[in-house]
Every structure is written in C-alpha cells, then in structure tokens.
Design an enzyme around this catalytic site. Structure first.
Site, PDB file in Angstrom:
ATOM      1  N   SER A 330     -36.540  24.835  43.290  1.00  0.00           N
ATOM      2  CA  SER A 330     -35.227  24.574  42.679  1.00  0.00           C
ATOM      3  C   SER A 330     -34.479  23.416  43.322  1.00  0.00           C
ATOM      4  CB  SER A 330     -34.369  25.827  42.757  1.00  0.00           C
ATOM      5  OG  SER A 330     -35.000  26.849  42.022  1.00  0.00           O
ATOM      6  N   ASP A 354     -28.320  31.407  27.684  1.00  0.00           N
ATOM      7  CA  ASP A 354     -29.566  31.796  28.353  1.00  0.00           C
ATOM      8  C   ASP A 354     -29.804  33.293  28.224  1.00  0.00           C
ATOM      9  OD1 ASP A 354     -31.699  32.206  30.095  1.00  0.00           O
ATOM     10  OD2 ASP A 354     -30.435  32.073  31.902  1.00  0.00           O
ATOM     11  N   ASP A 369     -36.663  33.091  33.392  1.00  0.00           N
ATOM     12  CA  ASP A 369     -35.668  32.696  34.379  1.00  0.00           C
ATOM     13  C   ASP A 369     -35.820  33.649  35.569  1.00  0.00           C
ATOM     14  OD1 ASP A 369     -32.851  30.958  34.233  1.00  0.00           O
ATOM     15  OD2 ASP A 369     -32.836  32.608  35.697  1.00  0.00           O
ATOM     16  N   HIS A 375     -28.474  34.104  32.157  1.00  0.00           N
ATOM     17  CA  HIS A 375     -27.177  33.760  32.723  1.00  0.00           C
ATOM     18  C   HIS A 375     -26.080  33.621  31.679  1.00  0.00           C
ATOM     19  CE1 HIS A 375     -28.922  32.901  36.704  1.00  0.00           C
ATOM     20  NE2 HIS A 375     -29.948  32.355  36.039  1.00  0.00           N
ATOM     21  N   CYS A 388     -30.110  27.771  37.149  1.00  0.00           N
ATOM     22  CA  CYS A 388     -30.601  28.352  35.900  1.00  0.00           C
ATOM     23  C   CYS A 388     -31.923  27.712  35.473  1.00  0.00           C
ATOM     24  CB  CYS A 388     -29.548  28.169  34.799  1.00  0.00           C
ATOM     25  SG  CYS A 388     -30.118  28.746  33.183  1.00  0.00           S
TER      26      CYS A 388
END
Lengths: 653, 365
Positions: A330, A354, A369, A375, A388
């Site tokens: 990430s 999401d 995810d 999210h 995300c």
C-alpha cells in the site's frame, strides 16, 4: 772436440731454452691481452648493463602505506579511524618447520585456536614472500617478551601496523562497510584501474559500503623510500624518500545518534530504514537489521564468526536497504494516486461506492478490499487515508499498465537510486514487455489491477521507497541520494561539500500534490491507518502504511496470523515525510514479518522523526502504545512475493 | 759499517723485483682493507703474513742454487711422504683432507710440493741436459703425476692444477718435443667426447655449471655472476676506493681471498685493472730475464717454471673472477688474503733472486 761439442750442445740448449721462454712469454702476453679484452667488454661495452644489475642489487624501493582517511558523521563523531597495533608476523617462506616455530612462539605470546585458523587461511591466500600475521593486538608485555627472544625466530617479526577500527561497532555497519585484506580479485581490479602501484605498501582495501565505494578518496597516495640494502636484504641507509599522502577524510550526512535511535527502535525485528533529507538528497540514516561488527573483517574474519554470520537465518550480512526487495504494498498507493490525478482521473469531487471488492468487466473474479465489508463512499484523498484497495484497483485498470509504470518510474521505482555506495539492485516495475521477456507470457488485465496496490510483480528496495517518498516530499524534484556530504582533503585541509545534484524533475500540479499530501497527513490522524504514529507529534506527518505478503493467500482463505510461522508473517511497511508542509525528512521503514505497517514500522519512523525534528530522545520503553484503530491489509490470490533477497552478497572474507 | 751491514743484508735481494712486489703488496693491502669491510685486524694479520713471507724470501734468496739442487730430491720425497701421510692421517676441514698434524704444529704438505715438484723435475732434466728422450719425459710425467694425484684426491683442484702447470713448464722448457705436445693436445681433444659419454648426468651437470655458471645463478654460479656484476659496474674509472657497492654490501662472496680481484676491479675500474696487469707483467718479464740469464740448467728450468707459475696463478684467478674460466680455488697472488700461499709464493721469489744474485759467484768460482 768433445769439449767443443759439449759447448755447442750447451749453446744449442740455451738457444732452445730461450726460444721456448719467448714462446711462453708470448703465450702470457696473449693471455693477459684476453683478460684486457674481457675487461674492455665488461667495463665499457656492458657497463650500463652491469651498472643496472649492481643498482638493482643494492637499491630496494620500500613502499610506505598512507594513512587511510577517517570517516565521521555529520557532527564529527568518528565512525572509522586508524590506530597502531603490534602484530606478530611470520614469513612462511623463511621458516623450515612452521608448526614447531608456532609452538615455540605460543610459549611467549598467547596464540588461540582462532588465531591459528585465521593464520592458516591467510597463509593459503598470501604469496610466498609475504609476511602473514599470526597474532594481532599484542600488548606491551608480549611485544617485549618476543623482542627479547627474537634471535631465536628468524622469519618472525613484530610489525607496527595501522589498524582500521570502527568505534561504533555494529552501528551503521552496512553504510560504513569495512576493509579487508587485498585478495587476488582485488589485485586484478586495481590493475584494471591502473592503480596497482599505489597499493604496493597496502594490505587492505575497502570491501563494502563507503569503505569500498570511496576507496579512491580514502586510500591516499603511497610514499616510497629508496633504501640501500646489503646481500641479506637488510636496509643499510635511506637514499631518498617520498612521503605518503594520507587519504581524504569523509563526512557523512548521517547522524550516528539518529542511526542509533533507529537501530534501537527495531529491537529484535529484522528490516531496514532509510531516512533522506528531501531537498538535498542527503541520507540521514541507513539501517539494515540485524547488523554485524565490521571490526571482525578487518584482518580476516575467523571461521566461527564467518559461519555464524553467513549461515544465520537473519542474514545479517545482507545490505537490506539496497538489496532487500519487497513488494511495496500500500505504500505504492500515493504514487498511483498522483499518476491518476496527473492524468486528470479521479479529480475531486469524484468518488466511488466501495462494496469491498472490484471486478473486471465480464469477469466474476473478485479483487477484494482488505476490509471485507468495504469502505462505502470514497474519494481520492480518503482512499489514500484509509488505504482503499477497491479505489486503486479501478484507477490502475483505467490508467493501464504502461501509463502507470511510465509515471511511477520517475519516482525511482524499478531502477537504481544512484546512491553513492555500490551494490544496489533494480527492484522491479513490471510491464507487458518485461513479462513477455521474462515468462514468454502475455500480460493479463488482472495483473494491472493488483499493481495498483503495489502487489503483483512489483518489487522495491527500502532505498527506492525512501527515495520515492523524498521525491514526493520535494514536489517532484528528485535529488541524487548520497551518504557522503563532504570530503576533506588531508593535504590542503580544504573541505569540499558534495554537490546536491538533481537527478530528475517531475512536473506536477500543486493541487494534485496537495490532495495526496492531505490524504497522507490524514493517515496519522484519527481515522487513518497509522493514527498512533501521529499522536502527540507536535508536527504534521504525511505517511502511508503498507503490508507485503510473504505467503500467498488462496482466494477463499483467511489470513490468520496466529496460526502462521513467524517467518511467514506479512512484512510491515511505512513511508512518511515531515513536517508535511515543509518536509525536511523522508523515511521508509520495512519490518520483516512485522505484520502491520502502522503498528510496527510506523513507531520506528516516528522515533527517527522526533529526534531529527525535535531533538527528542525516545522514551524508555513506555507501556504499549494504544492499539492501532485500523490496519492496512491487502490480500489477494495472485501475489505471493516473499522477501526476495538476492543470494549472497559478495563478501570477501 | 752500518751501510755495509745493510749491503750485506740486501746482497741477494733483486731490487727491481722487490720494488714491483712491494708496490703490488701495498696495492693489495688497500684492496684488502676495503674488501674486509675496513678491518684493521685483517690488514695487520696480512702484514704479519707479508713479514713472514719476506723473511722466507730472504732466506731463499740467500741459499745458493746448488744447494737447492742438492735438496731437490730429498724435498720431493719428503713431500710425497707427507702427502701420503695426509691421505692416511690428515685432518679434515671444510670437507677436504689437506692438513697434517705433527703434534706441535699442522702443516699443509701441498704447499711444500709447489716448490718441491718443479725443483724435482728441474733436477731430473739437469741430469739429462744433452737431449732428453721421450722416455725421460714419461718418467718426469710420472714424477709430476704422483703428487698431483695425491693433492687432487684431498681434494684440492686448484693446487693440483697449479702444480701440474709448474711441472708442465719445466717439461716444456726442458725441450718437450713439439710433436709430442701436438699429439698430446690432439689425443686429449679426441678423448674428450668418449670421456663425456662415460660420465653420469649429475657429473656432466657439474661440469656444465663449471663452464657456464649462469646455469645455476643461486648456487655455484652465484660467485661468478656477482663478481662479473662488480667488475662491469666498475666501468672505466671504478666506483672509488671503499665505494664498491657489490663489495661493501656483501654481495661478493669470498671477497678477501679468491674473489678479491672483483673488489679491486669494482673500485678501481678498467684503469686499475690494466695497471695491475702491467705490474704483474713487469714481475713476469723480470722472471723471464732471470731465467734467460741463469747459468745452470737446473736454475734456468726452475726460474722459468716459477715465473710462469706465477703468471698462471694471476691469469687463472683473474680469468675465473671475470667469468672466462671455471671457478677453481686459486688465490690472486700478492693480493688475496692468506698466509701459507703468501709464504710459498715469496719463497719462490726468493729462489728467483737467489738464481739472479748467485750467478756471478758461480761464474767466478
């Protein structure tokens, strides 16, 4: 008649005798003429030849090794220096029974089995005429005892040698590096560089780190002494001498205190940290954990210690910042975000809803995810803050692999940062051409999707992550990263600052940088993935957490860290720069098997920033910080990238 | 009265010869001082050697040649007996059996033979002065071969070669026929390949190194190579007294004895070398004159032999040091350090002087 006959005979005989006497006289004359001709030949015709031979006989050129330059940190703390020690050295070719001699020597000075093993190894590597140290660091008593018994040991001598010493021990070992005895390979390299003659008196050469890469600065110029020697090779008098010129002193950009804080912060963890000053490229801390004591290598490492270091599962000899390659996970997202924004995609007020997964058109495969429930409504800034995955899956897909990689390549992914020490690896920024070349397979769209969250084939070194963060902090201006900040010429005492060179300039829109920066600042604020890292900082931190899988998780499996072997736990990643408005430090941290970037890697970065920005020393292990509220966690089936460490760095032993 | 005493003492000393000898000795002392690493001890020891040698010369000069002729046979027999004694009971030193311990002193009988052998042959041919026949030469060769073989067995190649030379000179001067000489040379030449084929490899190798020392630069050839370097690097004028690097830094082995010429040549150069050759030549010429004017066959042959033996010493030593002759242990006469050889050499010069100064007495008597 008889009388006259006798007289005649006598006369004849005398005549004969004188004739023969004359013949012998002529013979002597010829013989002496031959000698005279021989003299003419030797002393006139071949005079130059014999003159040279006589000079070669009597004149010996003795090299005088220069003092190696010192290495200090930015505050003048000594990291590498030289000191005199007595060594007991043996010239094996001059000794008939080596074992007996060593046994006798052992009665005068202590010779351990470690000394003996090292001696045997060095002897095997050295040339016959060279002297090989049996014992180093003799104390005064031992030196005196040997001196008194010296006559018993022809071919053994005490030498006063300059030794390299690293007073900081293990600290910063991968950055400073070490020197070691010159081997055949080094000789070849020196010959290629055309500087072999400058190493006539030197036994050692830089083998890794700064010691290796700044060898030309540190070594200095060898001096020479012309001495007259007798037939036994003993020096009779000095004819002429040229003094050696000491090597130049190096000042590092690193602050050894900062280094110490960082290394201590790792505790028992393995991993790496690189801190860079974004507007100069100066490397402030360069951590590879676990580390090792470079002093062990200076005069040849003994077998036990070598085995211990080389066979350790923790791989202490690997220079992790330069050679450890990890999926960026990430921590890759801010760069993907900028790629999108600069391509006019996902500009506010764009947002997605999401649901916890992403699917490609005409496919049922779900790219999940890290938060199974999703999210909800997420815009660009928030996507960075909460990390995300679904948002970035879609963005990567829309940008396409070429556009994405072309953009992030400018941040230094997939290529060497150009740091001033050797050994760096490229990392990997995958492209369809690369995959075709490497695997003879076409690129799949799904592979683009996961590149969006720093997974897939993507691999980066801690150095690359730190450099990318520094470029981001410096608004797209890529400075050349460097450890050495100044070189002091020991002869002229002139201190030359290392120029802060610009490697690359990426044109970025301020408003786009602002979105990413805001998203990253929020990471360390309540609601972000590393809220604990930002707590009570007193300055704003722009950060991003990351997690890299060591073992692939199958489509319907859950990652259960309790059940996993410690070495199979995820790597924790963390990048940050601070103060966010006007950054003076950019940090990248990787904690191997540290699980969550926010909880293990983040606090290390925080300690480094606290000290650097506020001069604050870390509190003595306070009770555990508050549990992180959230943690970034990307999982999907295609990525199975364990820590990839290239096999065995070249360690001369 | 004092001058008369002086005259009496020097009555049998040949002034030309003694001048040349003393001058050469003086040169030798300077070279020895340099070669010995400026050792006064060495020089004073050599001065004592010279003193003893001059006394021996004086005595020899005062002995009438007739007396020498009378003692030739007993001296030769005594010498051979002593050599046999050495072979049986001699003391070994440096791997060679050369010395005989007589209880009160040790002697080196081969040194006696240096004089006794040519004396014996001269005596022998003096008895056959009319025209010696081939048989006489064969007997003479046998008389010569006996001590030579005994000395070679010691082993002392240098001395045995020198005695062979001294004997050969007597034979040659006594009228050894040219045909015989030529025949001998041809037959030796013809025998050489046969002899060579009979040798073992290691023996051939030793001879090869003897002839070409560069084949063994660190062993047997080391002496010659270093001596050649010393000479060559001396150039025309030399490096100067006490300044020879090869000499002063120990590169020259045996530099006070057999290899002293290398020291001389290094420090005094080509000019010094040629001057030394001239000095030696003057001594030789004087010897030739003495031999040519000697009145009896015995003294003629003896004087000739002594003169050319001296020449042979000088030539072989210098030739060996300068690398054109194999290394055999022969000192440089008048220059090399050493007592025994100095004394026997000066005894020979004494005999030359005796032959020179006693002839008038013979003529008038």
């Amino acid at each position: 008649m008889a009388y006259s006959n006798e007289l005649k005979n006598h006369h004849n005989e005398l005549h004969n005798f004188r004739l023969r006497l004359t013949v012998l006289g002529l013979f002597a004359l010829i013989a002496f003429s031959i000698l005279a001709a021989r003299f003419y030949f030797l002393q006139i015709n071949r005079y130059d030849h014999y003159q040279t031979l006589a000079e070669n006989n009597r004149i010996s050129v003795v090299p005088i090794a220069p003092n190696r330059g010192l290495i200090t940190d930015r505050n003048g703390v000594v990291l590498a220096h030289n000191f005199f020690v007595y060594t007991l050295e043996i010239t094996p070719s001059k000794i008939k029974d080596l074992d007996a001699t060593i046994a006798e020597l052992a009665q005068l000075v202590e010779v351990s089995s470690v000394d003996l093993k090292r001696f045997k190894k060095l002897k095997a590597q050295s040339h016959v005429f060279e002297s090989v140290p049996l014992r180093t660091h003799l104390n005064e008593g031992e030196a005196a005892r040997f001196a008194a018994n010296r006559y018993r040991f022809p071919g053994v001598e005490i030498k006063s040698r300059l030794f390299r010493h690293y007073p900081q021990g293990k600290m910063g070992a991968h950055m400073i590096g070490y020197i070691g005895r010159i081997n055949d390979k080094d000789q070849l390299k020196l010959a290629e560089r055309g500087v072999l003659s400058n190493y006539k008196g030197s036994d050692h050469i830089g083998k890794s780190g700064i010691e290796q890469s700044y060898e030309a600065e540190l070594h200095g110029t060898t001096g020479f002494q012309q001495v007259e020697i007798d037939a036994d090779g003993k020096a009779v008098r000095v004819l002429s001498s040229t003094a050696p010129v000491s090597g130049n002193d190096l000042v590092l950009a690193a602050d050894i205190k900062l280094q110490e804080i960082a290394e201590t912060a790792f505790g028992e963890h393995r991993g790496a940290l690189v801190a860079i000053q974004p507007n100069t490229g100066e490397v402030l801390a360069f951590v590879s954990m676990p580390t090792f004591d470079p002093n062990l290598f200076v005069d040849g490492i003994d077998v036990e210690n070598w085995k211990l270091l080389n066979e350790s599962l923790d791989k202490p000899l690997i220079n992790r910042p330069l050679r450890g390659i990890y999926p960026p996970g990430s921590t890759f997202k801010p760069f993907v975000a900028l790629a999108g924004l600069e391509a006019d995609k996902r500009q506010p007020p764009f947002s997605i809803n999401d649901n916890g997964y992403f699917t490609l058109p005409n496919s049922t495969h779900r790219y999940r995810d890290w938060k199974p429930s999703g999210h909800g409504v997420v815009d660009m800034q928030r996507a960075i803050t909460i990390s995300c995955d679904t948002f970035f899956y879609g963005l990567a897909m829309e940008l396409g692999i070429e556009k994405l990689t072309d953009f992030v390549r400018h941040f230094g992914f997939g290529r060497k940062s150009g740091i001033d020490i050797a050994g760096e690896v490229d990392g990997l920024l995958p492209t369809p051409e690369w995959k075709q070349r490497r695997f003879k397979q076409p690129w799949y769209k799904g592979e683009t999707v996961i590149v969006g969250i720093g997974q897939g084939y993507t691999l980066a070194t801690p150095m690359q992550l730190a450099q990318a963060t520094a470029i981001l902090a410096n608004k797209g201006v890529a400075m050349r990263p460097h450890l050495v900040s100044a070189i002091t010429n020991t002869k002229t005492k002139v201190r030359a600052e290392v120029v802060h060179a610009i490697n690359d300039k990426i044109v970025l829109k301020d408003e786009n940088l602002e979105i990413v920066r805001q998203g990253m600042v929020d990471v360390t604020l309540p609601g972000g993935t590393a809220v604990a890292v930002g707590a009570n900082a007193g300055y704003s931190i722009a950060a991003k957490t990351g997690t890299a899988q060591v073992i692939g998780i199958k489509q319907n499996e859950r990652y259960n860290e309790k059940l996993m072997n410690e070495r199979h736990l995820d790597h924790a990643l963390f990048i940050a720069y601070a103060p966010a408005e006007n950054p003076t430090i950019a940090v990248a941290v990787i904690v191997e098997n540290g699980r969550h970037g926010g909880s293990t890697a983040g606090p290390i970065a925080r300690k480094v920033m606290d000290y650097y920005l506020l001069g604050k020393l870390p509190a003595v292990e306070a009770p555990k910080d508050a549990q992180p509220i959230t943690s970034a966690n990307s999982t999907n089936s295609l990525t199975a990238n364990p820590l990839q460490i290239p096999e065995e760095e070249e360690h001369h032993d | 009265m004092f001058s008369k005493l002086i005259q009496g003492i020097f009555k049998h000393i040949d002034s030309f010869l003694i001048s040349c000898l003393l001058f050469t000795l003086l040169v030798g002392l300077f070279v020895l001082y340099s070669a010995s690493g400026q050792s006064f001890n060495r020089v004073s020891a050599q001065l004592i050697n010279i003193g003893v040698a001059l006394v021996a010369m004086w005595f020899a000069a005062n002995i009438q040649p007739q007396l020498l002729e009378r003692v030739a046979v007993p001296a030769y027999i005594l010498g051979v007996l002593l050599l046999i004694g050495v072979a049986l009971f001699g003391d070994i030193s440096h791997g060679a059996r050369r010395w005989l311990n007589l209880g009160f002193t040790t002697i080196q009988p081969s040194e006696i033979m240096r004089i006794a052998a040519p004396m014996m042959l001269a005596w022998f041919f003096a008895r056959r002065e009319a025209s010696p026949r081939i048989r006489d030469f064969i007997i003479a060769a046998a008389l010569l071969a006996t001590p030579v073989i005994l000395i070679m067995k010691q082993p002392d190649l240098g001395t045995s070669l020198m005695i062979t030379a001294s004997g050969f000179y007597v034979l040659f001067l006594a009228g050894l026929s040219w045909k015989f000489l030529l025949g001998g040379a041809v037959s030796i030449g013809a025998m050489a390949p046969v002899f060579w084929s009979m040798l073992h490899d290691y023996q051939r190798r030793r001879i090869e190194i003897l002839i070409d020392p560069t084949q063994d630069p660190l062993g047997a050839g080391y002496h010659t190579i270093q001596a050649t370097i010393a000479l060559g690097s001396g150039g025309v004028t030399g490096k100067g007294w006490l300044n020879g690097t090869q000499s002063q830094l120990d590169f020259l082995p045996e530099r006070t004895t057999d290899f002293i010429f290398a020291v001389f040549g290094e420090e005094f150069g080509l000019i010094g070398n040629l001057l030394l050759l001239i000095l030696f030549s003057l001594i030789i010429v004087r010897g030739i004159v003495i031999a040519g004017q000697a009145q009896s066959t015995f003294s003629r042959l003896l004087a000739g032999s002594i003169t050319f033996t001296f020449f042979t010493y000088a030539f072989v030593n210098i030739g060996m040091v300068s690398g054109i002759l194999p290394v055999v242990g022969v000192p440089l006469p008048l220059i090399s350090y050493g007592g025994t050889s100095m004394v026997s050499l000066f005894a020979c010069f004494g005999i030359l002087m005796s032959i020179r100064t006693h002839k008038k007495l013979v003529a008038s008597g």
